[in-house]
Motif scaffolding. Sequence first.
Motif, short mmCIF file in Angstrom:
data_model
loop_
_atom_site.label_atom_id
_atom_site.label_comp_id
_atom_site.label_asym_id
_atom_site.label_seq_id
_atom_site.Cartn_x
_atom_site.Cartn_y
_atom_site.Cartn_z
N MET A 1 9.12 22.33 39.68
CA MET A 1 7.91 22.29 38.87
C MET A 1 8.09 21.13 37.89
SD MET A 1 4.99 23.46 38.07
CE MET A 1 4.05 22.72 36.74
N ILE A 2 7.39 20.02 38.16
CA ILE A 2 7.68 18.80 37.41
C ILE A 2 6.67 18.51 36.32
CG2 ILE A 2 8.96 17.75 39.31
CD1 ILE A 2 6.49 16.03 39.88
N GLY A 3 5.55 19.26 36.29
CA GLY A 3 4.50 18.97 35.32
C GLY A 3 4.48 19.99 34.19
N GLY B 1 12.83 8.60 36.71
CA GLY B 1 12.62 7.65 37.80
C GLY B 1 11.52 8.11 38.72
N MET B 2 10.49 7.26 38.85
CA MET B 2 9.37 7.51 39.74
C MET B 2 9.27 6.30 40.68
SD MET B 2 7.03 9.34 36.74
CE MET B 2 5.50 8.75 37.40
N SER B 3 8.15 6.21 41.41
CA SER B 3 8.08 5.17 42.45
C SER B 3 8.35 3.76 41.93
CB SER B 3 6.71 5.22 43.13
OG SER B 3 6.62 6.37 43.93
N ASN B 4 7.85 3.47 40.73
CA ASN B 4 7.95 2.08 40.30
C ASN B 4 9.24 1.76 39.53
OD1 ASN B 4 7.25 3.45 37.95
ND2 ASN B 4 6.31 1.63 37.07
N ALA C 1 10.61 14.80 46.67
CA ALA C 1 9.35 14.26 47.16
C ALA C 1 8.22 14.97 46.42
CB ALA C 1 9.22 14.48 48.66
N VAL C 2 7.43 14.20 45.68
CA VAL C 2 6.32 14.76 44.92
C VAL C 2 5.09 14.82 45.84
CG1 VAL C 2 4.83 14.50 42.90
CG2 VAL C 2 7.25 13.87 42.77
N THR C 3 4.70 16.05 46.18
CA THR C 3 3.70 16.26 47.23
C THR C 3 2.30 16.51 46.69
OG1 THR C 3 4.46 18.57 47.28
CG2 THR C 3 5.35 17.09 48.96
N LYS C 4 2.08 16.19 45.40
CA LYS C 4 0.79 16.52 44.79
C LYS C 4 -0.41 15.84 45.43
CE LYS C 4 1.31 13.05 41.16
NZ LYS C 4 1.86 12.80 39.81
N THR C 5 -0.19 14.71 46.10
CA THR C 5 -1.33 13.99 46.69
C THR C 5 -1.52 14.31 48.16
OG1 THR C 5 0.05 12.10 47.28
CG2 THR C 5 -1.01 12.03 45.12
N ILE D 1 15.44 11.99 41.10
CA ILE D 1 14.33 11.05 41.03
C ILE D 1 13.12 11.71 41.68
CG2 ILE D 1 15.71 8.93 40.90
CD1 ILE D 1 15.31 8.59 43.92
N ARG D 2 11.94 11.44 41.11
CA ARG D 2 10.72 12.13 41.54
C ARG D 2 9.76 11.11 42.14
NH1 ARG D 2 11.28 12.99 35.96
NH2 ARG D 2 9.35 11.82 35.75
N LEU D 3 9.67 11.09 43.47
CA LEU D 3 8.91 10.03 44.13
C LEU D 3 7.70 10.56 44.89
CD1 LEU D 3 11.78 7.82 45.61
CD2 LEU D 3 10.84 7.84 43.29
N GLY D 4 6.55 9.95 44.61
CA GLY D 4 5.32 10.29 45.31
C GLY D 4 4.79 9.11 46.11
N SER D 5 4.13 8.19 45.41
CA SER D 5 3.38 7.14 46.11
C SER D 5 4.24 6.29 47.05
CB SER D 5 2.65 6.26 45.10
OG SER D 5 3.49 5.92 44.03
N VAL D 6 5.47 5.98 46.68
CA VAL D 6 6.29 5.12 47.53
C VAL D 6 6.60 5.80 48.87
CG1 VAL D 6 8.57 5.86 46.66
CG2 VAL D 6 8.27 3.51 47.47
N GLU E 1 5.90 19.60 42.58
CA GLU E 1 4.47 19.68 42.28
C GLU E 1 4.31 19.65 40.77
OE1 GLU E 1 1.57 19.80 43.95
OE2 GLU E 1 2.56 19.49 45.89
N ASN E 2 3.20 19.05 40.30
CA ASN E 2 3.02 18.97 38.85
C ASN E 2 1.99 19.97 38.33
OD1 ASN E 2 0.77 17.64 39.87
ND2 ASN E 2 0.64 16.27 38.10
N ARG E 3 1.30 20.68 39.24
CA ARG E 3 0.34 21.68 38.78
C ARG E 3 0.72 23.05 39.34
NH1 ARG E 3 -4.27 20.48 41.26
NH2 ARG E 3 -5.37 22.10 40.14
N LEU F 1 17.98 16.97 30.93
CA LEU F 1 16.82 16.37 30.29
C LEU F 1 15.95 15.65 31.31
CD1 LEU F 1 18.63 14.77 27.20
CD2 LEU F 1 17.65 17.08 27.38
N MET F 2 14.67 15.55 30.96
CA MET F 2 13.71 14.87 31.82
C MET F 2 12.85 13.96 30.96
SD MET F 2 10.13 15.35 32.51
CE MET F 2 9.04 15.31 33.92
N THR F 3 12.43 12.85 31.52
CA THR F 3 11.45 12.03 30.80
C THR F 3 10.52 11.33 31.76
OG1 THR F 3 11.21 10.57 28.87
CG2 THR F 3 12.61 9.76 30.63
N MET F 4 9.37 10.97 31.23
CA MET F 4 8.42 10.11 31.93
C MET F 4 8.48 8.76 31.23
SD MET F 4 6.36 12.17 34.01
CE MET F 4 4.67 11.65 33.93
N ALA F 5 8.82 7.72 31.97
CA ALA F 5 8.88 6.40 31.35
C ALA F 5 7.47 5.79 31.33
CB ALA F 5 9.85 5.51 32.09
#
Length: 233
Positions: free
Chosen positions: A81-83, A193-196, A37-41, A209-214, A60-62, A159-163
């Motif tokens: 630490m995802i960022g 993998g993120m929310s979308n 769960a990405v709690t940055k927001t 998988i790293r999910l925030g907004s969803v 968290e990304n920061r 490995l990690m990626t941002m699509a």
Amino acid sequence: MSIDIARLRANLAGVEERIAAACARAGRRRTDVTLIAVTKTVSAEVAALLPELGVINLGENRPQELWRKAAALPASIRWHMIGHLQRNKIERTLPIPSLIHAVDSERLLEAIEAEAIKQNRSIDVLLEVNVSGEASKQGFAPTALPNLSGLTRVKVRGLMTMAMLQDAERCRPTFTSLRALRDRLGLEHLSMGMSNDFEIAIEEGATFIRLGSVLFEGTASPSPSGRGVGGEG
Ligand SMILES: *Cc1c(COP(=O)(O)O)cnc(C)c1O
């Protein structure tokens, strides 16, 4: 702002259903995929509700926000630490996360190794790969991955990626390529993998998988003393 806990619970249940369905389609076990769960927001107070709902992996990304929330929340939480991690923030960050996801340069990798030696601890990391080769993105080119042989305290686990932030189906080739690269290197983890696009990421082999907004959409509710701003129902 307080939070609509019923809505958070419902969001989480919906996400769990979608994760389970994606695992079933791919012939994978639910336990093969870890939800972060990405709690940055959200506030530390809101983040603190997640373990009670069964989510103990938080991201968290920061760095500063990671430090702040980790200090406020129970030690049982597994932090990610995802960022991007700046080198001058390694010393203070290193003791906190169970996994650093976005190691995006050889310089950073070496700096983490040096600090880990200094602090006498081991740390698991993932290498961020810029699969699509977009200039705007951070990460190693798939053809320019660092030499891992000199590392003693840093364990590269995957490995990690941002699509791309576009329609999910267009992310699939990125995920497929990352998986092929992971397999070639003989590594274990894939953070993608993120929310979308998380269902496609799961179908293509994501282990994180790293999910925030969803998870948090619609959960902001006016606090009892508030004036009703920002509530979504
Ligand atoms: C914010 C963030 C996420 C979560 O994004 P959502 O689209 O809100 O799920 C995942 N990974 C990283 C690196 C992020 O910064």
